[in-house]
Design a protein around this motif. Sequence first.
Motif, PDB file in Angstrom:
ATOM      1  N   UNK A 188      -7.625   7.080   3.701  1.00 49.71           N
ATOM      2  CA  UNK A 188      -8.568   8.195   3.534  1.00 49.71           C
ATOM      3  C   UNK A 188      -8.639   8.661   2.080  1.00 49.71           C
TER       4      UNK A 188
ATOM      5  N   UNK B 189      -2.585   5.878   6.926  1.00 53.24           N
ATOM      6  CA  UNK B 189      -3.902   6.513   7.068  1.00 53.24           C
ATOM      7  C   UNK B 189      -4.231   7.331   5.826  1.00 53.24           C
ATOM      8  N   UNK B 190      -3.235   7.999   5.288  1.00 57.38           N
ATOM      9  CA  UNK B 190      -3.496   8.805   4.093  1.00 57.38           C
ATOM     10  C   UNK B 190      -3.903   7.931   2.907  1.00 57.38           C
TER      11      UNK B 190
ATOM     12  N   UNK C 130     -10.333   8.787  14.760  1.00 61.23           N
ATOM     13  CA  UNK C 130      -9.183   8.540  13.889  1.00 61.23           C
ATOM     14  C   UNK C 130      -9.210   7.096  13.395  1.00 61.23           C
TER      15      UNK C 130
ATOM     16  N   UNK D  18     -12.224   8.083  -0.194  1.00 59.90           N
ATOM     17  CA  UNK D  18     -13.122   8.737   0.762  1.00 59.90           C
ATOM     18  C   UNK D  18     -14.402   7.960   1.004  1.00 59.90           C
TER      19      UNK D  18
ATOM     20  N   UNK E 142     -16.255   4.349   8.704  1.00 59.09           N
ATOM     21  CA  UNK E 142     -16.613   5.222   9.828  1.00 59.09           C
ATOM     22  C   UNK E 142     -18.058   4.969  10.251  1.00 59.09           C
ATOM     23  N   UNK E 143     -18.940   4.891   9.264  1.00 57.56           N
ATOM     24  CA  UNK E 143     -20.362   4.709   9.567  1.00 57.56           C
ATOM     25  C   UNK E 143     -20.641   3.364  10.223  1.00 57.56           C
TER      26      UNK E 143
ATOM     27  N   UNK F  27     -13.664   5.168   3.349  1.00 57.25           N
ATOM     28  CA  UNK F  27     -13.397   5.653   4.700  1.00 57.25           C
ATOM     29  C   UNK F  27     -14.711   6.050   5.385  1.00 57.25           C
ATOM     30  N   UNK F  28     -15.611   6.646   4.623  1.00 58.62           N
ATOM     31  CA  UNK F  28     -16.914   7.033   5.173  1.00 58.62           C
ATOM     32  C   UNK F  28     -17.741   5.826   5.567  1.00 58.62           C
TER      33      UNK F  28
ATOM     34  N   UNK G 293     -11.731   5.134  13.119  1.00 55.99           N
ATOM     35  CA  UNK G 293     -12.851   4.903  12.209  1.00 55.99           C
ATOM     36  C   UNK G 293     -12.528   5.357  10.791  1.00 55.99           C
ATOM     37  N   UNK G 294     -11.665   6.356  10.684  1.00 58.51           N
ATOM     38  CA  UNK G 294     -11.352   6.884   9.351  1.00 58.51           C
ATOM     39  C   UNK G 294     -10.007   6.433   8.797  1.00 58.51           C
ATOM     40  N   UNK G 295      -9.239   5.714   9.608  1.00 56.44           N
ATOM     41  CA  UNK G 295      -7.936   5.294   9.085  1.00 56.44           C
ATOM     42  C   UNK G 295      -7.822   3.778   8.982  1.00 56.44           C
TER      43      UNK G 295
END
Lengths: 248, 475
Positions: B29, B25-26, B331, B32, B39-40, B35-36, B333-335
Amino acid sequence: MRVGLFIPCYVDQFYPQVGMATVEVLERLGIEVDFPEAQTCCGQPMANTGCLDDTRPLADRFLQIFSGYDHVVSPSGSCVSMVRHHYEALFHNDARLHHLSEHTWELCEFLVDVLKVEKLPVRFPHRVGLHSSCHGLRELRLDACSERMGNQHSKVRRLLAGIDGIQLVDLKRCDECCGFGGTFAVAEEGVSILMGVDRIEDHVASGAEVMTATDASCLMHLEGIIRRRNIPLRTMHVAEILAGRNWQ
Amino acid sequence: MNAIHNTNHTGSRNSPPALDHPQLANIFTADQARAHWHDGALWFVRQKRDRMAKAIPEWEELRSLASQIKAHALANLPEYLELFERQATEMGAVVHWAADGQQHNQIVYDLLKENRAQRVVKSKSMLTEECHLNPFLEAHGIEVVDTDLGEWIVQLRGEPPSHIVLPAIHIKKEEVSETFHQHIHTEEGNYDPTYLTRQARHHLRQKFLGAQAGITGVNFAVAETGGLVICTNEGNADLGVSLPNLHIACMGIEKIVPRWIDLSVFIRLLARSATGQPITTYTSHFHGPRVGGQLHIVLVDNGRSAVRSHHTFQEALHCIRCGACMNTCPVYRRSGGHSYSNTVPGPIGSVLAPAMDAHKHHSLPYACTLCGSCTDVCPVKIPLHHQLLAWRGEMAERKLIPLSKRLSMKMGRIVLGNSLLFRTGGWLARFGLRMLPKWLTHHRLNTWARQRDLPIAPKQSFRALFQQRKKRHQD
Ligand code: SF4
């Protein structure tokens, strides 16, 4: 009515103003609160890690300390949910727990459900973003949850909306998690920070001057990011606004 | 959590741990912007789902009904499976039983061999992904083409799907264009989705026409009729089983619903929850083989019986694989789906994966803030976040969490279990935070403080202030 005040461990040590605001809100409504000195922690950090053997002694302690009260009130939805919903797995058929889980309340819920408060005589002339802390929202149902359909109660939002001068802003994502999650904040640093930043940006973009929540833990995480990045947004616990605290 | 002790084999396989979720995940992310964007894209689907659900006044009732039907079906699973087998056989299908992924793969391979099928088209099936059917068949010299557009894209790229409904959701159109350019020689730099889709369609048409067998997944298997229901948006399942004579349908045993009329609940929930559509473009019913063709149905257990017998986790088998819990999970959505190292990612994947192999997937139940959104969004009401919490109890009990975590919880218990220690500890922490220079409290080893400030420590604790106030009031 004997009301015991349950102040979560980290609030006791790091956010005493939240505890004091809770006391004031209740006393203004004629409730005399008792703070049993022996209290420490409900055991949630251990329980959420899965370490039930380390949770039990703390839960047991909590039960002993708070069993004698008619009601227990706390400015934390998360810790209340721990007692109400998660102690069950630790005790079997304990009559004390039965009483306690039904009479332990998050502050706003106590005001609305028990004291039947409609409106508080305080002023807060600011634009406020309400961050719905997850456990208060989805385990205690303090407000409407965006995933669920049909009629739902709204407690925190209604109390806040009744305050003179307040302007509750509309967020793009009205109830997304902030990414605190206890040890998650550290174990999953990358995702946690991103979630926090996204929440903060939503509040800022919606024109909020103050971000408020029912849990100081979410705010501790969010405030940590806000201060590190010098973002123009203040955090205040709901209790502070309900107590009529000023913007400092 | 006494229920947890009554099965020994849930998750008792012992492979080496996969890369931990936080590590993967790191990495995700760290980019960025990406990841955004990810997520969107998924939040958009979640919002579509909300609008669809809102339009159905009885939405919450439907969810309850679906959950009850599934609970009933699972409680009586052996009977319903046998009924299904009888009815399906009656209509001319052949039913096969596979205890695990390996048996499943062998059955499919044997069928293909018997029928001399070298070229196979496959529509979306998470089960065949779970069993790793493609590499198995390819190793035996069989060409398998995934015909769902998203799945085909990830297949070309040599990746697993990152989402169960939207397998290529992690890939941008520019990247799709590059992949297509490389593999099917589309124009370089042409990112137009319509152009790319047309090219894919053209290419896949040839595969359909040349196929000697079609493999599909199954969304629902109806016990009383012996019929299968397959939902797609692209019609690829229909095409894939209409051209070749051999249709092999692979399904997990939990796909059974008792009655035909039960579909009226599930079909309404599935597409709305999955993509925010009222219904998938194609909802196809198969009752026996078509004239002159063969229909083989492979019923696969692969760990499901163990989950079914587990008091705490059995409801996870209600899952209709709609993906809504992924779309809503902040989580996930962002990982990204690959951070879960499992065919089914997200909340339901984090419940199911440890049930297969707790050791390998020990970090998944912790890849979660316990926000509870998945539980509320799930159309069949699986208490996902409660199950994730229950898994943490299992992990701790089996000592599958890091020693440092275990020790810090023990320390916590000791300090918090004694009010004098607690008060002293609290005082020390506050004093330290106020007095020590920032570089000492906010160093790189303090993960909290790498990207966050620590709270501003007050001089006095709440209990001290409360005492003083009480005193003042008494005086
Ligand atoms: S667990 Fe529920 S929400 Fe998640 S994929 Fe399965 S049915 Fe959908």
